[in-house]
Design a protein around this motif. Structure first.
Motif, mmCIF file in Angstrom:
data_model
loop_
_atom_site.group_PDB
_atom_site.id
_atom_site.type_symbol
_atom_site.label_atom_id
_atom_site.label_comp_id
_atom_site.label_asym_id
_atom_site.label_seq_id
_atom_site.Cartn_x
_atom_site.Cartn_y
_atom_site.Cartn_z
ATOM 1 N N GLU A 175 0.819 -1.203 0.000
ATOM 2 C CA GLU A 175 0.000 0.000 0.000
ATOM 3 C C GLU A 175 0.858 1.260 0.000
ATOM 4 N N ARG A 176 1.861 1.277 0.861
ATOM 5 C CA ARG A 176 2.682 2.487 0.997
ATOM 6 C C ARG A 176 3.514 2.727 -0.253
ATOM 7 N N ARG A 177 4.093 1.672 -0.822
ATOM 8 C CA ARG A 177 4.910 1.850 -2.015
ATOM 9 C C ARG A 177 4.060 2.358 -3.178
ATOM 10 N N GLY A 178 2.858 1.841 -3.314
ATOM 11 C CA GLY A 178 1.979 2.326 -4.373
ATOM 12 C C GLY A 178 1.665 3.799 -4.227
ATOM 13 N N GLU A 179 1.391 4.232 -3.011
ATOM 14 C CA GLU A 179 1.102 5.646 -2.767
ATOM 15 C C GLU A 179 2.329 6.511 -3.036
ATOM 16 N N ILE A 180 3.502 6.032 -2.637
ATOM 17 C CA ILE A 180 4.736 6.792 -2.846
ATOM 18 C C ILE A 180 5.027 6.945 -4.340
ATOM 19 N N VAL A 181 4.905 5.862 -5.084
ATOM 20 C CA VAL A 181 5.189 5.910 -6.517
ATOM 21 C C VAL A 181 4.206 6.844 -7.228
ATOM 22 N N ALA A 182 2.932 6.777 -6.866
ATOM 23 C CA ALA A 182 1.943 7.670 -7.481
ATOM 24 C C ALA A 182 2.272 9.122 -7.193
ATOM 25 N N ALA A 183 2.681 9.403 -5.955
ATOM 26 C CA ALA A 183 3.040 10.777 -5.597
ATOM 27 C C ALA A 183 4.288 11.230 -6.335
ATOM 28 N N LEU A 184 5.272 10.350 -6.447
ATOM 29 C CA LEU A 184 6.526 10.717 -7.117
ATOM 30 C C LEU A 184 6.326 10.965 -8.596
ATOM 31 N N ARG A 185 5.484 10.186 -9.230
ATOM 32 C CA ARG A 185 5.273 10.364 -10.671
ATOM 33 C C ARG A 185 4.611 11.708 -10.973
ATOM 34 N N GLY A 186 4.006 12.315 -9.979
ATOM 35 C CA GLY A 186 3.474 13.649 -10.160
ATOM 36 C C GLY A 186 4.523 14.727 -9.997
ATOM 37 N N ILE A 187 5.733 14.337 -9.562
ATOM 38 C CA ILE A 187 6.813 15.293 -9.342
ATOM 39 C C ILE A 187 7.915 15.154 -10.394
ATOM 40 N N ALA A 188 8.231 13.908 -10.759
ATOM 41 C CA ALA A 188 9.313 13.670 -11.730
ATOM 42 C C ALA A 188 9.029 12.378 -12.478
ATOM 43 N N PRO A 189 9.411 12.298 -13.758
ATOM 44 C CA PRO A 189 9.261 11.038 -14.502
ATOM 45 C C PRO A 189 10.278 10.018 -13.988
ATOM 46 N N LEU A 190 9.829 8.860 -13.568
ATOM 47 C CA LEU A 190 10.715 7.849 -13.002
ATOM 48 C C LEU A 190 11.100 6.828 -14.072
ATOM 49 N N ALA A 191 12.396 6.590 -14.204
ATOM 50 C CA ALA A 191 12.870 5.571 -15.135
ATOM 51 C C ALA A 191 12.735 4.177 -14.533
ATOM 52 N N PHE A 192 12.770 4.075 -13.207
ATOM 53 C CA PHE A 192 12.657 2.756 -12.581
ATOM 54 C C PHE A 192 12.151 2.883 -11.149
#
Length: 409
Positions: free
Chosen positions: A236-253
């Motif tokens: 749950e936490r990793r999914g929320e973190i990744v969703a939040a990060l993708r709104g800040i920067a494009p993630l390559a991995f």
């Protein structure tokens, strides 16, 4: 020599017949003297392909710390299902980036000389991703080479994947201070606002799942309960973190997991790649998992130099203790002849290791005893080469980092 793990199938899994397997290895090195480290290529191939199956199509980044042999790294990366290296020091990453174009540093670096070298090399800067979890690490980099005097450096955020259990407290290793979604957002926004850095990735290593054996034994029920609860919280936490990060920067991995958690980590849709390394050479710490049984690819042989009693032999050397808590599990494990054990008051010693057991009665001075190291890659720091065996015959040798004159940590 150049290794090929693509050619032959693993065959009949000869390691399941220990008497024949270890006898063949002994015969293969019969003309060599001293401590001898070996890799069985059929076992290595089996482990490499098994890891791919367990990762269920999610690419595996190879953890170099668990191997420390360039030819093994290259041969593994030539297999479908593997992509990129997770290095453990920046000097190592710079060295590997000479021949590999995707090297992520698994830990923050404050090596000023290596940072200066990275900043001066545009090719390396494009191939290496630094790991950060604190703005102080960026401050140090800027103090070595200011942003305007170097290419933008790729960075990834290391987020604490441990479980903060309601009653038990912190469960997992002590890594990053960044844990919650808000923590990650604050750090990510600060990075993207900062000149000279490019945020490209995220890593969350769930050591309490990947590095904790769960097979039958003392405490295994509690371990499985902890891993289930921790896995649900982390997903749950990793999914929320990744969703939040993708709104800040494009993630390559988005990197996660290790040899012991490939199934659960690969099932997390937020993860784009897993990491594995220990499962390739298979130190004996990875024998205690329910989900997989690795083949003993790496092993070393020590020679009997004395017999202090009919049921005791002493081999020269042996004190190749793995990192971690000073437990018996960190000692090398004598595996052939079967039934030999270290002595409780001596253990594996720097210059000699006594071994007791009925099998000792059949050993004489000059015979060999086979051991497996607790952690895979750390064996490479003790020897300058691995002798390669396949089908019971010696087929070549490859240098370790040490054999190439490299000692990174």
């Amino acid at each position: 020599m150049s290794l090929d793990l693509l050619g032959r199938p693993a065959g009949a899994e000869p390691w399941t017949q220990p008497a024949d397997y270890w006898a063949a290895r002994t015969a293969a090195i019969s003309d060599l003297s001293g401590p001898i480290a070996t890799i069985d290529l059929d076992a290595l191939r089996y482990n490499a392909l098994d890891l791919v199956i367990r990762s269920s199509g999610v690419p595996i980044r190879v953890a170099s710390k668990s191997i420390r042999v360039r030819e093994v790294l290259a041969a593994t990366l030539a297999l479908a299902g593997y992509r990129g290296i997770l290095a453990f020091t920046l000097p190592e990453a710079l060295w590997l980036a000479e021949t590999h174009d995707d090297v992520v540093l698994g830990y923050p670096s404050v090596d000023r000389a290596a940072i200066a070298a990275l900043a001066a090399d545009e090719v390396a800067a494009a191939r290496i991703t630094l790991m950060v979890d604190d703005l102080a690490q960026l401050d140090l980099i800027d103090a070595v080479v200011p942003a305007g005097r170097r290419p933008a450096l790729r960075v990834a955020i290391d987020v604490d994947a441990s479980w903060r259990a309601p009653i038990l407290g912190h469960i997992g290793v002590r890594r990053s201070p960044v844990h919650d979604v808000a923590d990650v957002q604050r750090l990510a926004r600060a990075i993207v606002r900062r000149e000279g850095f490019s945020l490209v990735g995220l890593m969350m290593y769930e050591a309490q799942i990947a590095g904790q054996p769960d097979a039958a034994g003392s405490g295994d029920t509690v371990v499985r309960w902890m891993q289930r609860r921790s896995g649900r919280e982390l997903g749950e936490r990793r999914g929320e973190i990744v969703a939040a990060l993708r709104g800040i920067a494009p993630l390559a991995f988005v990197n996660g997991g290790g040899t012991g958690s490939l199934e659960s980590t690969a099932s997390d849709l937020a993860v784009t790649e897993t990491t594995a390394g220990s499962g390739l050479l298979a130190g004996h710490l990875f024998d205690g998992y329910r989900a997989f049984t690795p083949a003993p690819a790496a092993a070393f042989a020590l020679e009997v130099v004395r017999k202090p009693a009919p049921d005791i032999v002493t081999v020269l050397g042996g004190g190749w203790i793995a990192s971690g808590p000073a437990l018996a599990s960190r000692q090398p494990l004598p595996v052939w002849p079967e039934g030999l054990q270290t002595l409780g008051r001596e253990g594996a010693g720097e210059v000699q290791t006594p071994l007791r057991g009925e099998a000792a009665r059949g050993l004489t001075v000059g015979d060999r005893v086979w051991f497996r190291h607790a952690k895979s890659g750390e064996l490479s720091e003790r020897v300058d080469r691995f002798h390669l065996v396949a089908g019971g015959a010696r087929v070549g040798e490859v240098p370790t980092y040490r054999g190439e004159g490299k000692s990174f940590l």
